[in-house]
Design a protein around this motif. Sequence first.
Motif, PDB file in Angstrom:
ATOM      1  N   GLY A   1     -72.395-105.916  55.318  1.00 16.46           N
ATOM      2  CA  GLY A   1     -72.741-105.481  54.752  1.00 16.46           C
ATOM      3  C   GLY A   1     -72.684-104.328  54.296  1.00 16.46           C
ATOM      4  O   GLY A   1     -73.956-103.646  53.677  1.00 16.46           O
ATOM      5  N   ASN A   2     -72.197-103.403  55.238  1.00 18.92           N
ATOM      6  CA  ASN A   2     -72.623-102.343  55.685  1.00 18.92           C
ATOM      7  C   ASN A   2     -70.964-101.534  55.388  1.00 18.92           C
ATOM      8  O   ASN A   2     -70.519-101.357  56.126  1.00 18.92           O
ATOM      9  N   PRO A   3     -71.632-100.468  54.368  1.00 16.65           N
ATOM     10  CA  PRO A   3     -70.143 -99.614  53.243  1.00 16.65           C
ATOM     11  C   PRO A   3     -69.783 -98.852  54.759  1.00 16.65           C
ATOM     12  O   PRO A   3     -68.743 -97.929  54.418  1.00 16.65           O
ATOM     13  N   LEU A   4     -70.778 -98.173  55.562  1.00 18.09           N
ATOM     14  CA  LEU A   4     -70.437 -97.321  56.738  1.00 18.09           C
ATOM     15  C   LEU A   4     -70.352 -98.024  58.308  1.00 18.09           C
ATOM     16  O   LEU A   4     -70.428 -98.833  58.434  1.00 18.09           O
TER      17      LEU A   4
ATOM     18  N   GLY B   1     -85.959-101.164  57.282  1.00 13.31           N
ATOM     19  CA  GLY B   1     -85.050-100.453  56.674  1.00 13.31           C
ATOM     20  C   GLY B   1     -83.996-100.846  56.194  1.00 13.31           C
ATOM     21  O   GLY B   1     -82.869-100.622  55.557  1.00 13.31           O
ATOM     22  N   GLN B   2     -83.571-101.916  56.299  1.00 10.01           N
ATOM     23  CA  GLN B   2     -82.181-102.949  56.078  1.00 10.01           C
ATOM     24  C   GLN B   2     -82.403-103.047  54.604  1.00 10.01           C
ATOM     25  O   GLN B   2     -81.027-102.312  54.387  1.00 10.01           O
ATOM     26  N   LEU B   3     -83.272-102.952  53.840  1.00  7.99           N
ATOM     27  CA  LEU B   3     -82.368-103.598  52.796  1.00  7.99           C
ATOM     28  C   LEU B   3     -82.937-102.137  52.074  1.00  7.99           C
ATOM     29  O   LEU B   3     -81.929-102.175  50.692  1.00  7.99           O
ATOM     30  N   ALA B   4     -83.614-101.019  52.430  1.00  8.39           N
ATOM     31  CA  ALA B   4     -84.055 -99.642  51.748  1.00  8.39           C
ATOM     32  C   ALA B   4     -82.492 -98.903  51.651  1.00  8.39           C
ATOM     33  O   ALA B   4     -81.874 -98.594  51.548  1.00  8.39           O
ATOM     34  N   PHE B   5     -82.103 -99.351  53.108  1.00  7.28           N
ATOM     35  CA  PHE B   5     -80.703 -99.238  53.346  1.00  7.28           C
ATOM     36  C   PHE B   5     -79.574 -99.535  52.334  1.00  7.28           C
ATOM     37  O   PHE B   5     -78.472 -98.769  51.615  1.00  7.28           O
ATOM     38  N   GLU B   6     -79.734-100.628  51.896  1.00  7.95           N
ATOM     39  CA  GLU B   6     -78.240-101.342  51.317  1.00  7.95           C
ATOM     40  C   GLU B   6     -78.583-100.834  49.945  1.00  7.95           C
ATOM     41  O   GLU B   6     -78.024-100.491  48.900  1.00  7.95           O
ATOM     42  N   TRP B   7     -79.914-100.595  49.715  1.00  3.98           N
ATOM     43  CA  TRP B   7     -80.131 -99.846  47.864  1.00  3.98           C
ATOM     44  C   TRP B   7     -79.720 -99.043  48.193  1.00  3.98           C
ATOM     45  O   TRP B   7     -79.018 -98.643  46.828  1.00  3.98           O
ATOM     46  N   ASN B   8     -79.976 -98.194  49.031  1.00  2.00           N
ATOM     47  CA  ASN B   8     -79.535 -97.057  49.021  1.00  2.00           C
ATOM     48  C   ASN B   8     -77.469 -96.952  49.035  1.00  2.00           C
ATOM     49  O   ASN B   8     -77.041 -95.974  48.008  1.00  2.00           O
TER      50      ASN B   8
END
Length: 771
Positions: A303-306, A627-634
């Motif tokens: 789930g991480n574009p980075l 911080g997982q969801l916060a990062f995905e929201w970002n």
Amino acid sequence: MTRAAVEGRRIHVRGTVQGVGFRPWVYRLARELRLHGRVLNDAAGVVIHAFGSQEALERFVRRLRESGPPAASISSVEDSAIPPEAVSDFTIVESEAGDERRVSIPADLATCGDCAREIRDPANRRHRYPFTNCTNCGPRFTIALGVPYDRAATSMRGFDMCPECRREYDNPDDRRFHAQPNACPACGPTLRALVPGDGAIDGEDPIELAARLIGAGLTVAVKGIGGFHLACDAASELAVLRLRRRKHRDEKPFAVMVRDLDEAERLAHLGPAERALLLSAERPIVLAPRRSGAPLAASVAPGNPLVGLLLPYSPLHHLLARAAACPLVMTSGNLSDEPLAFRNEEALARLGEIADLFLVHDRPIVTRCDDSVARVVAGGPMLLRRSRGYVPRPVPVARPFDTPVLACGALLKNTFCFGIGNAAYLGPHIGDLENLETFESYQDSIDRMQRFLGVEPEIVAHDMHPDYLSTRYAQLRVESRRIAVQHHHAHVASAIAEHRIAGPVFGLAYDGTGYGADGAAWGGELLLADAASFTRLATFRPVVLAGGDRAIREPWRIALALLEDAFAGEPPVADVRLFRQIPAEELAIVRRLIATGANAPAAHGVGRYFDAFAAIGLCRTRATYEGQLAFEWNMMAAAAPGRERGRYPFDIVRDGSPWTIDLRPMVRGAVYELIGGEAPAIVAARFHNTIAAASAQVVRHAAVLFGRLRVVLTGGCFQNALLTERTLEELSPMFRVCLHRQVPPGDGGIALGQALVANAIATAARDSRRS
Ligand SMILES: [Zn+2]
Ligand SMILES: [Zn+2]
Ligand SMILES: [Zn+2]
């Protein structure tokens, strides 16, 4: 013809010039130009006294400004005339005591181009030798046993140099002059392949064997510079999932090591700043947007574009990356939440169930040091984790420490810091101080650094939180003077220290949580602060955490509380998809908790707004790590089409102290849009824009009262590139804004701020006693 008159120059070179082969380089340059004199380290860099003709001296200074050894980075070259001296040669003056002692241990340096070429050259005596190094590269901090830094005080002391290595080591014209870990296949460390339980495997090249097993989908534990990595084929979904399962790691991303820059370009979109970071001698893991269709298993970073990429930084990595012919997952050799394994026996015991093969060697790692992590934010590098490659390089501070200070750091992503003279020494990344193993590693690491620096701290600074293990540790120290520093004040002070700011600043300190001066959970703060004190000018309207910490793991609870507040007790629960996933009974219980305030503390953290909005927008009830969801929201906001500029309304309530940033209008606006079918990515972008706009607005209000002070952006939320860039855009026409560059904005940088604050408080107290 008359001989040119002899003149003298004193040249001061500042920057990263110690432990990077700078003095031998100066020596060779001086000899080439037939100059006499000497070169020595001082607390701030390197000092050269040079004597010769005016023309030669000028060429010398020009060359100093324009070039240097590969790992050096020169920030300034100042020269002044001095009377000529009758010296007949050029010498390197060895390190002695005092300040010299402190700077004598350099940071670890990635393999240089020359050494990388030698190990590929079949005619070279170091062909395929995994421990090749020279003055410009190799392990340093992680092999140091004591000071001053020379071979006898490193874990290379057990290896006697062969005559050929000795000749290189003694010859000032050689690239290996005084390269402390100098070694070759005849005299240096050796690599072995071990199978857990079965012992050593002989008869096959260990690197070829490891590469073969990786190709077959297995996991290899590799002893590197600061500890063990677990390596597997990053392109194989099966291999990566297998490693993830064995390591008990849910969804946190794995770093990927690639052979060279070309391969990195194939996997991710890189700009000039990313390329420079990847190639730097510090060799951090660099986060960059993954290319669509990049040959990487999805489970490398779900789930991480980075993707976190790094280039090989030891000869062993170079050889393995080439032999494996695939990108390699290189994740730290530990079970989830434990410290990185770095000793052979320890690794075999702890990683035996995870790895199928071990690549080990007999050069002990003395100090565990995790990989550093960096990212490009607003066009420049930002360190998210400062460890291998950077530690123990000091951060120079503008105002010297009156007496030595030890700052104990916070709880999560802990680092500690020693402040001595005009330098602050941040220690390596320790991790989250939440279990005994990590706490022991923390204490060992502090003890060792204290020995290296030869310092007896007189002041111990710590977080205000009474229950942090770092606070408990501070209370157990023998030093009598302890100073508690408010968490967000420390964040702001770390930026003040990094940017050498003298006067007060407006500090926007945004994170998940930090213990407030009133005992509440702060985390969305505008502080008017200098090193000694702060005023809390504004904070975000608090959010209720129904069930306490449980709400952080289940952010739907925070979302519900936000809606209860924004819709005055009548939230449109039935219309929000997120809440349809929650059993009615559980919803009712949590609503009751929120209404009565029982086991429902209030928190001011901006991170909590991120958690809540991510839960609503992504329709997710749980986070598997902080911080997982916060990062995905970002990430969702960053992917919004067409640089979305919209924003929601907000209020800034200024009839109390501190002022309140009230985002209830935003909550209503965003929720209506989502119910109306607006794309979550657009809502996510508008959410970011709103926080940036509200932040700038509150700073403008403050400037009316206090003037246009400098603004610093600090705290873990400002690892978010979009939030940082938007806030910068909102503020920059009017204000000078400082971002973290050398020190992490999150809790990994907080110890620096604690040290600065404690020193300022102690100095102020002493001055007031005197007057
Ligand atoms: Zn080298
Ligand atoms: Zn040798
Ligand atoms: Zn924090």
